[in-house]
Design a protein around this motif. Structure first.
Motif, PDB file in Angstrom:
ATOM      1  N   HIS A 250     105.215  61.925 138.908  1.00  0.00           N
ATOM      2  CA  HIS A 250     105.173  60.458 138.912  1.00  0.00           C
ATOM      3  C   HIS A 250     105.264  60.004 140.366  1.00  0.00           C
ATOM      4  CE1 HIS A 250     106.021  59.921 134.482  1.00  0.00           C
ATOM      5  NE2 HIS A 250     106.249  61.217 134.668  1.00  0.00           N
ATOM      6  N   GLU A 252     105.169  57.022 143.173  1.00  0.00           N
ATOM      7  CA  GLU A 252     105.354  55.583 143.342  1.00  0.00           C
ATOM      8  C   GLU A 252     104.943  55.157 144.742  1.00  0.00           C
ATOM      9  OE1 GLU A 252     109.046  52.846 143.892  1.00  0.00           O
ATOM     10  OE2 GLU A 252     109.168  53.710 141.873  1.00  0.00           O
ATOM     11  N   LYS A 256     103.822  50.459 142.550  1.00  0.00           N
ATOM     12  CA  LYS A 256     103.063  50.949 141.382  1.00  0.00           C
ATOM     13  C   LYS A 256     103.317  52.437 141.195  1.00  0.00           C
ATOM     14  CE  LYS A 256      99.127  47.775 141.684  1.00  0.00           C
ATOM     15  NZ  LYS A 256      98.157  47.636 142.750  1.00  0.00           N
ATOM     16  N   THR A 257     103.400  52.868 139.947  1.00  0.00           N
ATOM     17  CA  THR A 257     103.582  54.296 139.654  1.00  0.00           C
ATOM     18  C   THR A 257     102.339  54.857 138.980  1.00  0.00           C
ATOM     19  OG1 THR A 257     105.970  54.035 139.446  1.00  0.00           O
ATOM     20  CG2 THR A 257     105.044  56.005 138.475  1.00  0.00           C
ATOM     21  N   THR A 258     101.865  55.986 139.513  1.00  0.00           N
ATOM     22  CA  THR A 258     100.731  56.697 138.896  1.00  0.00           C
ATOM     23  C   THR A 258     101.191  58.120 138.604  1.00  0.00           C
ATOM     24  OG1 THR A 258      99.929  57.327 141.083  1.00  0.00           O
ATOM     25  CG2 THR A 258      98.935  55.367 140.100  1.00  0.00           C
ATOM     26  N   THR A 259     100.440  58.833 137.793  1.00  0.00           N
ATOM     27  CA  THR A 259     100.791  60.236 137.533  1.00  0.00           C
ATOM     28  C   THR A 259      99.624  61.143 137.901  1.00  0.00           C
ATOM     29  OG1 THR A 259     100.043  60.092 135.256  1.00  0.00           O
ATOM     30  CG2 THR A 259     102.377  59.686 135.643  1.00  0.00           C
ATOM     31  N   GLN A 260      99.980  62.358 138.356  1.00  0.00           N
ATOM     32  CA  GLN A 260      98.973  63.382 138.643  1.00  0.00           C
ATOM     33  C   GLN A 260      99.497  64.714 138.146  1.00  0.00           C
ATOM     34  OE1 GLN A 260      96.897  63.887 142.387  1.00  0.00           O
ATOM     35  NE2 GLN A 260      97.405  61.797 142.995  1.00  0.00           N
TER      36      GLN A 260
END
Length: 464
Positions: A250, A252, A256-260
């Motif tokens: 996760h 940040e 904004k938080t994105t996932t990879q």
């Protein structure tokens, strides 16, 4: 068992401790070194030396891939990760043997075990044969540091690695996340990226290699990206979800938080000092965020107790630890050594391209109130760099406009970790631009760029 008496007991046999013991032995003091794991410490066994061996393998691999650039033919290069790691471990083992020999030669007794300091001038060592009591008028703490582990990002040796796991990998990462872009993080990113891992580096600060000069960081970043690395700055890894064979990170950034998804994560988010279990609190030793507080001569404020190297705080560098070890040994033997100036200690990072620096960055010099003169010289203007096939790089020098003092020097490019020492000597000798300008640098060498950078600060560069 009766207590053994020594003039000096050194706790920890890393680059600080073993060097302190050697120097104390040379000065005729009766010395004992206590080590719980490996002679040579982290640096020699799990840090500086084995990482350089790994990086050398990836550098050779990279050169073979570029064979055609040099008019050479080589079949498609491949590697055997096990053999690369085996070579690295062999180099570390050879160096550890060297340390053992040097301690013996200088009559330093070595006791393998865990040390505590029950009282001033006393050391108790838990060995596999029982407890050995030691007494000494002087005790040198050189217990070093270990990887910092952040909650939720702890290493498991399978999906999430520390530097130790990264040095002895059981498999080659396919999609790698490196958390932290200081020297350790960026060196591993460089190694695995060169061998073909799809590599992403996350840095919480606003740029990679955040302690370096901003211009050098920006140049290095461009080169890393050219090599296929993905660099995410001003980004925090808040959580790692682990599943079979994969980790979901996760990330940040900007609220904004994105996932990879990755198959391997290397955590390189700093270090903490090894201060636990030594009995320091009971002795009244002052600690500041896992580091022992000392004066400029590494004295702790407790009579006869010194702390050197990583446990005594920044800069966390092996060469600083060694120099402190020598200084303390000479102090104990009745000498009058000079204290170490942190501003004259170089930092070196062995990524591709290499990065090296000493003294103040341009921003720090301005912050400190200096009116500065800055010189820069690119590798592309140097015949030796072009002949080596290494035209990407930059040398930057920062001078005090009033006095001509060399405030700082910063480099990125091939072999700059070897070049930086010229400026280190210059700073130690308190040189000014005039001496550097009047120095004749040999041709053709990369070192000529150091001369040109000085000339450039004063509008006198010849080859740009």
């Amino acid at each position: 068992m009766a207590a053994k008496q020594f003039d000096v007991v050194v706790i920890g046999a890393g680059p600080g401790g073993y060097v302190a013991a050697i120097r104390a032995g040379q000065l005729g003091l009766k010395v004992c070194v206590v080590e719980r794991e490996n002679l040579g410490g982290i640096c020699l066994n799990w840090g500086c030396i084995p990482t350089k061996a790994l990086l050398r393998s990836s550098e050779v691999f990279h050169l073979i891939e570029r064979a055609a650039d040099f008019g050479l033919k080589a079949a498609k290069p491949d590697y055997d990760l096990g053999a690369v790691v085996k070579r690295s471990r062999g180099v570390a083992k050879q160096m550890e043997g060297g340390v053992k020999h040097l301690l013996k030669k200088n009559k330093a007794e070595v006791i393998m075990g865990e040390a505590t300091i029950p009282a001033k001038g006393k050391v108790s060592v838990k060995t596999d044969k029982g407890t050995q009591e030691l007494t000494a008028k002087h005790i040198i703490l050189a217990t070093g540091a270990r990887a910092r582990e952040l909650p939720g990002l702890e290493a498991d040796g399978d999906l999430v690695w520390t530097y130790r796991h990264a040095l002895t990998p059981k498999r080659m990462p396919k999609k790698l996340l490196v958390i932290g872009s200081g020297a350790i993080g960026i060196e591993f990113a460089s190694f695995y990226n060169t061998l073909g891992a799809d590599t992403t580096v996350v840095e919480v600060m606003d740029r990679v290699l955040p302690v370096e000069d901003a211009e050098i960081s920006a140049f290095a970043k461009k080169q890393f990206e050219k090599q296929g690395m993905k660099i995410l700055e001003k980004t925090t890894v808040t959580k790692l979800d682990r599943a079979k064979g994969k980790v979901t990170a996760h990330l940040e950034a900007g609220g904004k938080t994105t996932t990879q998804e990755f198959d391997t994560v290397i955590s390189a988010v700093g270090i903490v000092g090894n201060v636990e279990g030594l009995g320091l609190e009971d002795l009244g030793v002052k600690l500041d965020r896992t580091h022992v507080v000392t004066d400029e001569f590494c004295r702790t404020g407790i009579e006869g107790l010194f702390a050197i190297g990583d446990i005594a705080g920044a800069p966390w560098l092996a060469h600083k630890a060694s120099h402190e070890g020598v200084m303390v040994a000479e102090l104990i033997a009745g000498g009058h050594p000079h204290p170490i100036k942190p501003g004259s200690i170089a930092g070196c990072t062995y990524c591709q391209p290499q990065v090296a620096s000493v003294g103040m960055t341009e921003a720090k010099a301005k912050e400190a109130g200096f009116d500065v003169k800055v010189g820069k010289f690119p590798f592309i203007g140097n015949g030796k760099a072009v002949a080596l096939g290494e035209p990407e790089g930059l040398v930057k020098t920062v001078f005090d406009a009033k006095t001509g003092e060399l405030l700082g020097a910063h480099m990125v490019g091939a072999e700059v970790t070897e070049l930086i020492q010229g400026y280190v000597v210059g700073r130690q000798l308190e040189t000014t631009e005039e001496e550097l300008m009047n120095t004749v640098f040999p041709h053709p060498t990369l070192s000529e760029m150091m001369h040109e950078s000085v000339l450039a600060a004063y509008g006198r560069a010849l080859h740009i």
